[in-house]
Motif scaffolding. Structure first.
Motif, short mmCIF file in Angstrom:
data_model
loop_
_atom_site.label_atom_id
_atom_site.label_comp_id
_atom_site.label_asym_id
_atom_site.label_seq_id
_atom_site.Cartn_x
_atom_site.Cartn_y
_atom_site.Cartn_z
N THR A 30 35.60 36.12 17.41
CA THR A 30 35.02 35.52 18.63
C THR A 30 33.57 35.91 18.78
OG1 THR A 30 37.18 35.55 19.74
CG2 THR A 30 35.22 35.39 21.15
N VAL A 31 33.28 37.19 18.54
CA VAL A 31 31.90 37.67 18.65
C VAL A 31 30.99 36.90 17.70
CG1 VAL A 31 30.36 39.64 18.29
CG2 VAL A 31 32.55 39.98 19.42
N GLU A 32 31.43 36.76 16.46
CA GLU A 32 30.61 36.09 15.46
C GLU A 32 30.40 34.62 15.82
OE1 GLU A 32 32.64 36.78 11.82
OE2 GLU A 32 32.20 38.92 11.79
N THR A 33 31.45 33.97 16.34
CA THR A 33 31.33 32.57 16.74
C THR A 33 30.35 32.40 17.90
OG1 THR A 33 33.58 32.09 16.01
CG2 THR A 33 32.58 30.55 17.57
N VAL A 34 30.52 33.26 18.92
CA VAL A 34 29.63 33.19 20.08
C VAL A 34 28.19 33.46 19.68
CG1 VAL A 34 29.04 34.29 22.28
CG2 VAL A 34 31.42 33.76 21.76
N PHE A 35 28.00 34.46 18.81
CA PHE A 35 26.64 34.80 18.41
C PHE A 35 25.99 33.65 17.66
CE2 PHE A 35 23.46 36.63 15.54
CZ PHE A 35 22.67 37.30 16.46
N ARG A 36 26.75 33.00 16.81
CA ARG A 36 26.18 31.88 16.06
C ARG A 36 25.75 30.76 17.00
NH1 ARG A 36 27.48 30.55 10.00
NH2 ARG A 36 25.98 28.90 9.68
N MET A 37 26.53 30.56 18.07
CA MET A 37 26.20 29.51 19.03
C MET A 37 25.03 29.91 19.92
SD MET A 37 30.08 28.47 20.17
CE MET A 37 29.49 27.46 21.53
N GLU A 38 24.97 31.18 20.32
CA GLU A 38 24.02 31.61 21.34
C GLU A 38 22.75 32.25 20.79
OE1 GLU A 38 24.33 30.96 24.48
OE2 GLU A 38 26.34 30.10 24.34
N GLU A 57 14.47 38.63 16.70
CA GLU A 57 15.68 38.43 15.89
C GLU A 57 16.41 39.76 15.69
OE1 GLU A 57 17.10 36.22 11.77
OE2 GLU A 57 15.06 37.00 11.92
N GLU A 58 15.66 40.83 15.48
CA GLU A 58 16.28 42.15 15.32
C GLU A 58 17.00 42.58 16.59
OE1 GLU A 58 13.23 44.81 14.12
OE2 GLU A 58 12.84 43.79 12.21
N LEU A 59 16.39 42.32 17.75
CA LEU A 59 17.02 42.69 19.02
C LEU A 59 18.27 41.85 19.26
CD1 LEU A 59 13.80 43.11 21.19
CD2 LEU A 59 15.33 44.93 20.41
N ALA A 60 18.24 40.60 18.85
CA ALA A 60 19.44 39.77 18.97
C ALA A 60 20.55 40.33 18.08
CB ALA A 60 19.12 38.33 18.58
N GLN A 61 20.19 40.79 16.89
CA GLN A 61 21.18 41.41 16.00
C GLN A 61 21.72 42.71 16.62
OE1 GLN A 61 22.50 40.40 13.15
NE2 GLN A 61 21.30 38.52 12.89
N VAL A 65 25.64 43.73 17.34
CA VAL A 65 26.30 45.00 16.99
C VAL A 65 26.96 45.61 18.22
CG1 VAL A 65 25.92 47.36 16.17
CG2 VAL A 65 24.78 45.45 15.02
N ALA A 66 26.26 45.57 19.36
CA ALA A 66 26.82 46.11 20.60
C ALA A 66 28.07 45.37 21.00
CB ALA A 66 25.77 46.05 21.72
N ALA A 67 28.06 44.06 20.83
CA ALA A 67 29.25 43.26 21.17
C ALA A 67 30.42 43.61 20.25
CB ALA A 67 28.92 41.77 21.07
N LEU A 68 30.14 43.79 18.97
CA LEU A 68 31.19 44.16 18.02
C LEU A 68 31.79 45.52 18.36
CD1 LEU A 68 29.56 42.93 14.69
CD2 LEU A 68 31.63 42.00 15.76
N GLU A 69 30.99 46.39 18.96
CA GLU A 69 31.48 47.71 19.34
C GLU A 69 32.24 47.68 20.67
OE1 GLU A 69 27.94 49.99 19.48
OE2 GLU A 69 27.84 50.33 17.30
N GLY A 81 27.76 34.47 26.33
CA GLY A 81 26.37 34.16 26.02
C GLY A 81 25.42 34.90 26.93
N ALA A 82 25.75 34.96 28.24
CA ALA A 82 24.91 35.68 29.19
C ALA A 82 24.92 37.18 28.89
CB ALA A 82 25.39 35.42 30.62
N TRP A 83 26.06 37.69 28.44
CA TRP A 83 26.16 39.12 28.08
C TRP A 83 25.21 39.43 26.93
CZ3 TRP A 83 27.00 42.52 24.21
CH2 TRP A 83 27.46 43.80 24.52
N LEU A 84 25.24 38.59 25.90
CA LEU A 84 24.34 38.81 24.75
C LEU A 84 22.89 38.72 25.18
CD1 LEU A 84 26.19 36.72 22.01
CD2 LEU A 84 25.91 39.20 22.01
N MET A 85 22.57 37.73 26.02
CA MET A 85 21.20 37.57 26.49
C MET A 85 20.75 38.79 27.28
SD MET A 85 18.45 35.65 26.68
CE MET A 85 18.79 33.89 26.53
N ALA A 86 21.59 39.25 28.22
CA ALA A 86 21.22 40.40 29.05
C ALA A 86 21.04 41.65 28.20
CB ALA A 86 22.28 40.62 30.12
#
Length: 439
Positions: A30-38, A57-61, A65-69, A81-86
């Motif tokens: 799920t994380v990988e799918t959301v990241f690819r979309m967002e 791009e590094e900060l997005a990566q 990593v934080a989401a995977l953890e 998506g909002a979580w990744l952005m924040a």
């Protein structure tokens, strides 16, 4: 001999551990799918803060990593998506805060201390996201970069494509694409390229590359080069949204309207292009009642604007939109005006020559005049280096041979095409066509 213990039923602890492992794996997917979309939106939003696409791009990566953890432990948030952005924006603010020129950076991007301390979890205005995406496209298409580097970088940042996928789209080796991307990001940083939509001559200088990039992003969503899915709708939606934004920004640019028309027409077929299990459905087999007539109407409007604003002969995107319009206006496959399509492809080949255009022209000729007339056109492309590993070349040739009754040769061409594609759905289709040729 001492008998060895046999495996018994799983105990509660083993069952719970297995379930936990499965849940973790599912969350990771799920994380990988959301990241690819967002990721395009995240990178665009963060670039507005740090003014460096490489760092963004590094900060997005880092956010990935934080989401995977955290997500396997805490659960997937309601708005991932909002979580990744924040998360990415918070890290961007921390990075800016640590820089010696923090105050100057805050002044440049018009943010005060309080806003930087507590960035919103998601943008208040969805249009602001789109604006950032458009700024990202124009930034990555700056003339300090080569045309190849501009397209590769934007596909990476905005399309979320991997180096492998971009190499496939360009028909070039992966190391070449990787070097282009690294050098492009470095050049943008060292030249201090502004994160903006330019005006006047600067905009005109970048417009061609911007249109090409939007088109390639749409194509990757329309027929994915790799993976298990034939379609990647999020990429098509992003590309179409960018094209519409550009039409509003540049109402007097014929080719902008031409590209928008082309994407509207192509997007109108999306629902009919896959079957119940996600398998590809060829154009001739599609249920045209499922074509989106609202998008077709929008395509007609955009094509009319392209014609009205053209200074002379129609440009490449307007010509392609004209071809797509021919399909859109045919309520049945048999009603398609293939003679007009072949004529438009001939005009396109003269205006923007390429081996792929010639291959498409051959397909149109085969439908207008028969497979025997088209086979020499395809055979003339077999030695073109850029098409050597292009799976659609043997696929088209296999279709022509099958229609000519040369089934053995057709089977070999379909099998070769299947070996070249990296999309599983497409491979299944081509292997099925190979088997049908034998039958």
């Amino acid at each position: 001999m001492t008998p060895q213990p046999t495996a018994g039923p799983r105990g509660p602890a083993q069952t719970a551990e297995t379930a936990q492992t499965a849940q973790t794996a599912e969350t990771a997917r799920t994380v990988e799918t959301v990241f690819r979309m967002e990721s395009p939106r995240v990178i665009a939003g963060v670039t507005r803060i740090v003014r460096d696409v490489g760092i963004a791009e590094e900060l997005a990566q880092d956010a990935l990593v934080a989401a995977l953890e955290q997500w396997p432990r805490d659960g997937v948030p309601d708005n991932p998506g909002a979580w990744l952005m924040a998360t990415a924006r918070n890290r961007a603010v921390d990075l800016v805060r640590r820089r010696e020129n923090y105050a100057r950076k805050l002044a440049e991007i018009g943010r005060d201390q309080s806003a930087a301390t507590a960035p919103p979890e998601e943008p208040a205005d969805p249009d602001a996201i789109d604006d950032d995406l458009l700024r990202l496209v124009f930034t990555a298409c700056h003339p300090v970069l080569s045309a190849e580097a501009r397209t590769a970088l934007t596909l990476r940042l905005l399309g979320g494509l991997t180096t492998t996928e971009i190499a496939r789209a360009f028909l070039v080796p992966e190391p070449t694409v990787a070097q282009r991307i690294v050098r492009a990001k470095r050049t943008l940083a060292t030249r201090n390229v502004a994160f903006e939509v330019p005006y006047g001559p600067d905009r005109e200088a970048r417009l061609g590359s911007v249109l090409d990039v939007i088109y390639l992003i749409f194509n990757e969503g329309y027929a994915a080069t790799a993976g298990d899915d034939w379609l990647r709708p999020a990429l098509c939606e992003d590309a179409l949204r960018l094209a519409r934004l550009l039409s509003g920004l540049l109402p007097k640019e014929s080719e902008v309207h031409g590209l928008t028309a082309l994407l509207e027409f192509q997007a109108s077929r999306a629902a009919a292009r896959t079957g119940p299990n996600g398998e590809p459905v060829l154009l001739k087999d599609q249920n045209r009642a499922r074509w989106n007539r609202m998008l077709i109407a929008r395509g007609v409007t955009a094509l009319t604007r392209a014609d009205a604003t053209a200074a002379g002969a129609p440009g490449p995107y307007a010509l392609q939109a004209g071809i797509a319009a021919c399909h859109a206006h045919a309520y049945r496959y048999e009603e398609t005006d293939w003679h007009r399509i072949a004529t438009l492809y001939a005009l396109l080949a003269a205006r923007a020559p390429s081996p792929v255009v010639e291959l498409n022209r051959a397909v149109a000729v085969s439908m207008a005049e028969g497979p025997a007339a088209a086979l020499p056109l395809v055979d003339a492309l077999t030695d073109v280096p850029a098409l050597r590993d292009y799976h659609l070349l043997p696929s088209v040739r296999g279709d022509l041979l099958a229609r000519l009754g040369r089934t053995g040769e057709a089977r070999a061409e379909f099998a070769r095409a299947a070996s070249l594609t990296r999309n599983e759905r497409e491979r299944e289709l081509l292997l099925r066509r190979a088997a049908e040729a034998d039958g």
